[in-house]
Scaffold this active site. Structure first.
Site, PDB file in Angstrom:
ATOM      1  N   LEU A 121       0.840  -1.080  -0.170  1.00 21.74           N
ATOM      2  CA  LEU A 121      -0.077   0.096   0.024  1.00 21.74           C
ATOM      3  C   LEU A 121       0.930   1.474  -0.213  1.00 21.74           C
ATOM      4  CD1 LEU A 121      -2.685  -1.172   2.871  1.00 21.74           C
ATOM      5  CD2 LEU A 121      -2.938  -0.782   0.396  1.00 21.74           C
ATOM      6  N   SER A 132       3.337   2.084   2.964  1.00 19.69           N
ATOM      7  CA  SER A 132       3.633   0.784   3.590  1.00 19.69           C
ATOM      8  C   SER A 132       5.273   0.833   4.044  1.00 19.69           C
ATOM      9  CB  SER A 132       3.197  -0.265   2.677  1.00 19.69           C
ATOM     10  OG  SER A 132       3.848  -0.449   1.587  1.00 19.69           O
ATOM     11  N   SER A 190       9.469   2.460  -0.507  1.00 17.89           N
ATOM     12  CA  SER A 190      10.602   3.364  -0.798  1.00 17.89           C
ATOM     13  C   SER A 190      11.679   3.503   0.130  1.00 17.89           C
ATOM     14  CB  SER A 190      10.206   4.550  -1.135  1.00 17.89           C
ATOM     15  OG  SER A 190       8.852   4.793  -1.661  1.00 17.89           O
ATOM     16  N   SER A 219       1.365  -1.437  -7.236  1.00 13.48           N
ATOM     17  CA  SER A 219       1.060  -2.461  -7.970  1.00 13.48           C
ATOM     18  C   SER A 219      -0.050  -3.529  -7.414  1.00 13.48           C
ATOM     19  CB  SER A 219       2.464  -3.350  -8.159  1.00 13.48           C
ATOM     20  OG  SER A 219       3.225  -3.776  -7.145  1.00 13.48           O
TER      21      SER A 219
HETATM   22  P1  ADP Z   1       5.732   3.883   0.048  1.00 13.35           P
HETATM   23  O1  ADP Z   1       7.157   3.943  -0.709  1.00 13.35           O
HETATM   24  O2  ADP Z   1       5.259   2.231   0.334  1.00 13.35           O
HETATM   25  O3  ADP Z   1       4.477   4.554  -0.347  1.00 13.35           O
HETATM   26  P2  ADP Z   1       7.181   5.357   2.108  1.00 13.35           P
HETATM   27  O4  ADP Z   1       8.586   4.524   2.165  1.00 13.35           O
HETATM   28  O5  ADP Z   1       7.246   6.655   1.243  1.00 13.35           O
HETATM   29  O6  ADP Z   1       6.047   4.341   1.721  1.00 13.35           O
HETATM   30  O7  ADP Z   1       6.759   5.643   3.547  1.00 13.35           O
HETATM   31  C1  ADP Z   1       6.891   5.058   4.489  1.00 13.35           C
HETATM   32  C2  ADP Z   1       6.978   5.511   5.951  1.00 13.35           C
HETATM   33  O8  ADP Z   1       6.724   4.815   6.930  1.00 13.35           O
HETATM   34  C3  ADP Z   1       8.048   6.400   6.004  1.00 13.35           C
HETATM   35  O9  ADP Z   1       7.796   7.789   6.673  1.00 13.35           O
HETATM   36  C4  ADP Z   1       8.929   5.725   7.073  1.00 13.35           C
HETATM   37  O10 ADP Z   1       9.930   6.366   7.749  1.00 13.35           O
HETATM   38  C5  ADP Z   1       7.855   5.076   7.855  1.00 13.35           C
HETATM   39  N1  ADP Z   1       8.115   3.650   8.525  1.00 13.35           N
HETATM   40  C6  ADP Z   1       7.797   3.546   9.948  1.00 13.35           C
HETATM   41  N2  ADP Z   1       8.300   2.347  10.190  1.00 13.35           N
HETATM   42  C7  ADP Z   1       8.878   1.748   9.294  1.00 13.35           C
HETATM   43  C8  ADP Z   1       9.516   0.180   8.997  1.00 13.35           C
HETATM   44  N3  ADP Z   1       9.634  -0.486   9.836  1.00 13.35           N
HETATM   45  N4  ADP Z   1       9.680  -0.090   7.679  1.00 13.35           N
HETATM   46  C9  ADP Z   1       9.495   0.890   6.564  1.00 13.35           C
HETATM   47  N5  ADP Z   1       8.797   2.229   6.772  1.00 13.35           N
HETATM   48  C10 ADP Z   1       8.542   2.681   7.810  1.00 13.35           C
END
Ligand code: ADP
Length: 202
Positions: A33, A36, A39, A106
Site C-alpha cells: 500500500l 507501507s 521506498s 502494483s
Molecule cells: P511507500 O513507498 O510504500 O509509499 P514510504 O517509504 O514513502 O512508503 O513511507 C513509509 C513511511 O513509513 C516512512 O515515513 C517511514 O519512515 C515510515 N516507517 C515507519 N516504520 C517503518 C518500517 N518498519 N519500515 C518502513 N517504513 C517505516
C-alpha cells in the site's frame, strides 16, 4: 515481433556485462500500500548494495510517473499499462547488468504475474511490504489518505480501489514489527546467493 523487425546479432551480451560487473542482475519488486514503506526500505537496500560494490538503479513513481508514464492515470487499465512499461524498462536494466529495485503499489496480482513473464521468473524477486491500511493511513506520508477520505482522490488503493496481496511472495516484511534495517538485512540475506556471478553462467 513485427515481421520487418530483424534482431541484430550483438557480440556483447548480458553474459559479458555480468562478467564485467562481477555480479548477477535481477529485479527486486516492492509491492504494498501507499505509505507501507516500499521506498524507505528499497532506499536502504540500495545503499547496502552500493557499499558492496553492486551496480543498482531504483525505479519509482518519481522517475517513472513524471517521465515515460506521464500520460497514464490511476484507472485500472492505465495501472496495468504502468506496470507493463516498468517491467519492460526493468528488463532492459537487467540486460544491462544492473540490479534493479522497483517500488510501486502494483495492486493487481495479474500485473505482478505479467512482470514475471516479461523479466523472466528467475529474475523476479517479489517483496511484499505488508503494513495494515490503518497504519498506512496513520502515517499518511504524502497526505493522500486524507485527500481520499475527503473524496478528492479517485481510485486510492486500500480506500476506493482494491489491493490484491501476494499469496506467496519471495519475501514478506511486516513493518509494524520489523525495523527498516532489519527488513533490508532480510532482503540482503535472501539475495546473497543470487547475486554471485559464476564464470560459466549464461
Ligand atoms: P511507500 O513507498 O510504500 O509509499 P514510504 O517509504 O514513502 O512508503 O513511507 C513509509 C513511511 O513509513 C516512512 O515515513 C517511514 O519512515 C515510515 N516507517 C515507519 N516504520 C517503518 C518500517 N518498519 N519500515 C518502513 N517504513 C517505516
Amino acid at each position: 515481433m513485427g515481421k520487418n523487425i530483424v534482431p541484430h546479432d550483438y557480440q556483447i551480451s548480458s553474459k559479458e556485462r555480468k562478467k564485467l560487473k562481477g555480479h548477477n542482475a535481477f529485479l527486486l519488486w516492492f509491492t504494498g500500500l501507499s505509505g507501507s514503506g516500499k521506498s524507505t526500505i528499497a532506499n536502504v537496500v540500495e545503499q547496502k548494495l552500493y557499499n558492496l560494490g553492486i551496480h543498482t538503479y531504483t525505479l519509482d513513481g518519481d522517475n517513472i510517473r513524471t517521465g515515460i508514464n506521464k500520460d497514464l492515470s490511476f484507472s485500472p487499465i492505465d495501472r496495468t499499462e504502468n506496470i507493463r512499461r516498468i517491467a519492460e524498462v526493468a528488463s532492459l536494466m537487467i540486460d544491462a547488468g544492473v540490479v534493479t529495485l522497483a517500488a510501486f503499489v502494483s495492486p493487481y496480482k495479474k500485473d505482478r504475474e505479467n512482470i514475471k513473464t516479461i523479466v523472466k521468473d528467475v529474475n523476479f524477486v517479489e517483496i511484499y511490504i505488508n503494513t495494515s491500511i490503518e497504519e498506512c493511513e496513520r502515517r499518511d506520508v504524502k497526505g493522500l489518505y486524507k485527500k481520499a477520505r475527503l473524496g478528492e482522490i479517485e481510485n486510492m488503493t486500500g480506500i476506493s480501489a482494491p489491493y490484491e496481496a501476494p499469496v506467496h511472495p519471495d519475501i514478506e516484511i511486516k513493518t509494524e514489527e520489523t525495523t527498516v534495517d532489519e527488513a533490508a538485512e532480510k532482503i540482503l540475506k535472501f539475495i546473497q546467493k543470487k547475486l554471485k556471478y559464476k564464470i560459466n553462467e549464461t
